[in-house]
Design an enzyme around this catalytic site. Sequence first.
Site, PDB file in Angstrom:
ATOM      1  N   THR A  88       0.876  -1.189   0.000  1.00  0.00           N
ATOM      2  CA  THR A  88       0.000   0.000   0.000  1.00  0.00           C
ATOM      3  C   THR A  88       0.906   1.229   0.000  1.00  0.00           C
ATOM      4  O   THR A  88       1.045   1.906   1.005  1.00  0.00           O
ATOM      5  CB  THR A  88      -0.915   0.011   1.248  1.00  0.00           C
ATOM      6  OG1 THR A  88      -0.102  -0.150   2.423  1.00  0.00           O
ATOM      7  CG2 THR A  88      -1.947  -1.073   1.206  1.00  0.00           C
ATOM      8  N   CYS A 257       8.086   2.246   6.272  1.00  0.00           N
ATOM      9  CA  CYS A 257       6.829   2.348   7.040  1.00  0.00           C
ATOM     10  C   CYS A 257       6.587   3.717   7.662  1.00  0.00           C
ATOM     11  O   CYS A 257       5.549   4.335   7.408  1.00  0.00           O
ATOM     12  CB  CYS A 257       6.805   1.277   8.128  1.00  0.00           C
ATOM     13  SG  CYS A 257       7.001  -0.373   7.457  1.00  0.00           S
TER      14      CYS A 257
HETATM   15  C1  UGA Z   1       8.331   0.162  12.023  1.00  0.00           C
HETATM   16  C2  UGA Z   1       7.721  -0.093  13.404  1.00  0.00           C
HETATM   17  O1  UGA Z   1       8.748  -0.021  14.412  1.00  0.00           O
HETATM   18  C3  UGA Z   1       7.054  -1.465  13.448  1.00  0.00           C
HETATM   19  O2  UGA Z   1       6.413  -1.655  14.710  1.00  0.00           O
HETATM   20  C4  UGA Z   1       6.000  -1.531  12.336  1.00  0.00           C
HETATM   21  O3  UGA Z   1       5.333  -2.776  12.316  1.00  0.00           O
HETATM   22  C5  UGA Z   1       6.700  -1.310  11.001  1.00  0.00           C
HETATM   23  O4  UGA Z   1       7.333  -0.016  11.015  1.00  0.00           O
HETATM   24  C6  UGA Z   1       5.651  -1.392   9.924  1.00  0.00           C
HETATM   25  O5  UGA Z   1       4.791  -0.494   9.864  1.00  0.00           O
HETATM   26  O6  UGA Z   1       5.580  -2.391   9.206  1.00  0.00           O
HETATM   27  P1  UGA Z   1      10.632  -0.546  10.831  1.00  0.00           P
HETATM   28  O7  UGA Z   1      10.166   0.232   9.652  1.00  0.00           O
HETATM   29  O8  UGA Z   1      11.259  -1.886  10.638  1.00  0.00           O
HETATM   30  O9  UGA Z   1       9.394  -0.774  11.846  1.00  0.00           O
HETATM   31  O10 UGA Z   1      11.698   0.398  11.533  1.00  0.00           O
HETATM   32  P2  UGA Z   1      11.949   0.979  13.000  1.00  0.00           P
HETATM   33  O11 UGA Z   1      12.743   0.026  13.801  1.00  0.00           O
HETATM   34  O12 UGA Z   1      10.689   1.501  13.572  1.00  0.00           O
HETATM   35  O13 UGA Z   1      12.905   2.230  12.624  1.00  0.00           O
HETATM   36  C7  UGA Z   1      12.379   3.312  11.844  1.00  0.00           C
HETATM   37  C8  UGA Z   1      13.407   4.416  11.694  1.00  0.00           C
HETATM   38  O14 UGA Z   1      13.582   5.133  12.920  1.00  0.00           O
HETATM   39  C9  UGA Z   1      14.811   3.959  11.285  1.00  0.00           C
HETATM   40  O15 UGA Z   1      15.301   4.820  10.297  1.00  0.00           O
HETATM   41  C10 UGA Z   1      15.592   4.059  12.577  1.00  0.00           C
HETATM   42  O16 UGA Z   1      16.969   4.256  12.379  1.00  0.00           O
HETATM   43  C11 UGA Z   1      14.959   5.287  13.208  1.00  0.00           C
HETATM   44  N1  UGA Z   1      15.140   5.341  14.672  1.00  0.00           N
HETATM   45  C12 UGA Z   1      14.570   4.420  15.479  1.00  0.00           C
HETATM   46  C13 UGA Z   1      15.893   6.377  15.233  1.00  0.00           C
HETATM   47  O17 UGA Z   1      16.431   7.246  14.513  1.00  0.00           O
HETATM   48  N2  UGA Z   1      16.023   6.433  16.589  1.00  0.00           N
HETATM   49  C14 UGA Z   1      15.465   5.521  17.409  1.00  0.00           C
HETATM   50  O18 UGA Z   1      15.619   5.651  18.651  1.00  0.00           O
HETATM   51  C15 UGA Z   1      14.715   4.480  16.848  1.00  0.00           C
END
Ligand code: UGA
Length: 432
Positions: A88, A257
């Site tokens: 999506t 996401c």
């Molecule tokens: C995210 C959500 O965490 C999941 O719960 C959700 O199911 C998923 O999207 C989805 O909608 O399918 P994801 O995209 O794998 O998961 O990535 P995250 O671990 O959430 O990280 C997202 C971004 O935030 C990354 O670029 C990461 O580096 C950044 N981030 C994360 C930070 O800059 N600081 C933090 O403290 C945590």
Amino acid sequence: MSNHAVGVVGAGYVGLTTAACVASFGRRVTCVDSDAAKVDALNRAEVTIDEPGLQSLVAQGLADRRLRFTTELPAVAGCSRIFLCLPTPKGDHGGADLRAVESVLAQLTGLLRHGSVLVTKSTVPVGTAERLERAIARSDVRVVSNPEFLREGSAVHDFLHPERIVIGASDPAAADTVAELYDHLQAPVVTTGPSSAELAKYASNAFLAMKVSYANLLAELCERLGADIGDVTRTMGLDSRIGPAFLAPGPGWGGSCLPKDTAALLHTARGAGAECSLVRDTVEVNSRQRSRMVAKVRFAVTGSPTGSLRGVRLGLLGLTFKAGTADLRDSPALAVAEQLAEAGAVLTGYDPAVPPSRTDRVGEVRTVDDPYLVAKGAAGIVLLTEWPHFRELDWAQMAAVAEQPVLVDTRNLLDAQALSDAGIHRVGVGTP
Ligand code: UGA
């Protein structure tokens, strides 16, 4: 326990994880995807998605004859529960593009068995379950929302050990049919109406994005006030109402996401006539954070906020949107790289998950298979993804081959003292 087979439409990261995990629960699962080459590979247990545990679950499911892959959409029509795990993507004006879901539905509607339940698993706009149910126009077929909360890099673990299972249905019997699939998992089941389940997914991702943007905002403030973001977020995180997760500053949040879902939530709010300035600011802070990283690099490398980066060689460590994944979609590392390239910098990059055998260029970045080549002749090194093994690099050697031993650590990953001992001038985020 019902023996009825489960169908999964879409063998991407959500669909394949769902299919393999549900098969591991002892169910018969048919997973359909329109990509014939992918289906052939999956039937040979060849999994290209790099998720810990996924390949072995697929192999086990195939060996036990509980899991099969096909390109034939009608093969799932006889299943009692059919998970829709279709992409999506962000459509025009920020809303989610539902064309893939609608096309599958149009093909399936007349074929569905009596009493079957369609389950939307991938993230869909609020109101989709009700809209699909109306489009199917069959009183014996229900659509249930059961959003995924899988993180890339730990999707199988998250599926098998969920912190919550959300089932949004207008019909209690349809909700039970879906809940039954998970009944041996130790997780609270939140049963809601379909719109609440759909909104809960967007609300969760937007909140995570908001937490990170807040940390990035505080990091900027720390730099101006001479405070340390690590100390500030450590203190905040010890408050159980706040929690320590998602408070690490960096080059901004990205991936497939959070950017898509914040945009979609804003689109939905606009459509509903609601003011959602908090989420708008979250997105705005994120885009500013990327430019802030570029300004940091400019200053660290040239010694001036207006210094020119034209023709300046920079080495990048990390290209993926976070560590633990090979995914480059909407990567903040690449967004920063793009702005550096626009300013005229010449970029060489290394990422352990993006070997040059896969591609020798990612956007503006020439990729190499050795982190020391990134430093060679560079006027500055920029660490963009928090791969833990960057800590183990021989920083004295990195300094020796660099033209100028300057490093901008956008993830605050490296030990400032160790770098200083190696003769490297390190600039972090949110540190005095
Ligand atoms: C995210 C959500 O965490 C999941 O719960 C959700 O199911 C998923 O999207 C989805 O909608 O399918 P994801 O995209 O794998 O998961 O990535 P995250 O671990 O959430 O990280 C997202 C971004 O935030 C990354 O670029 C990461 O580096 C950044 N981030 C994360 C930070 O800059 N600081 C933090 O403290 C945590």
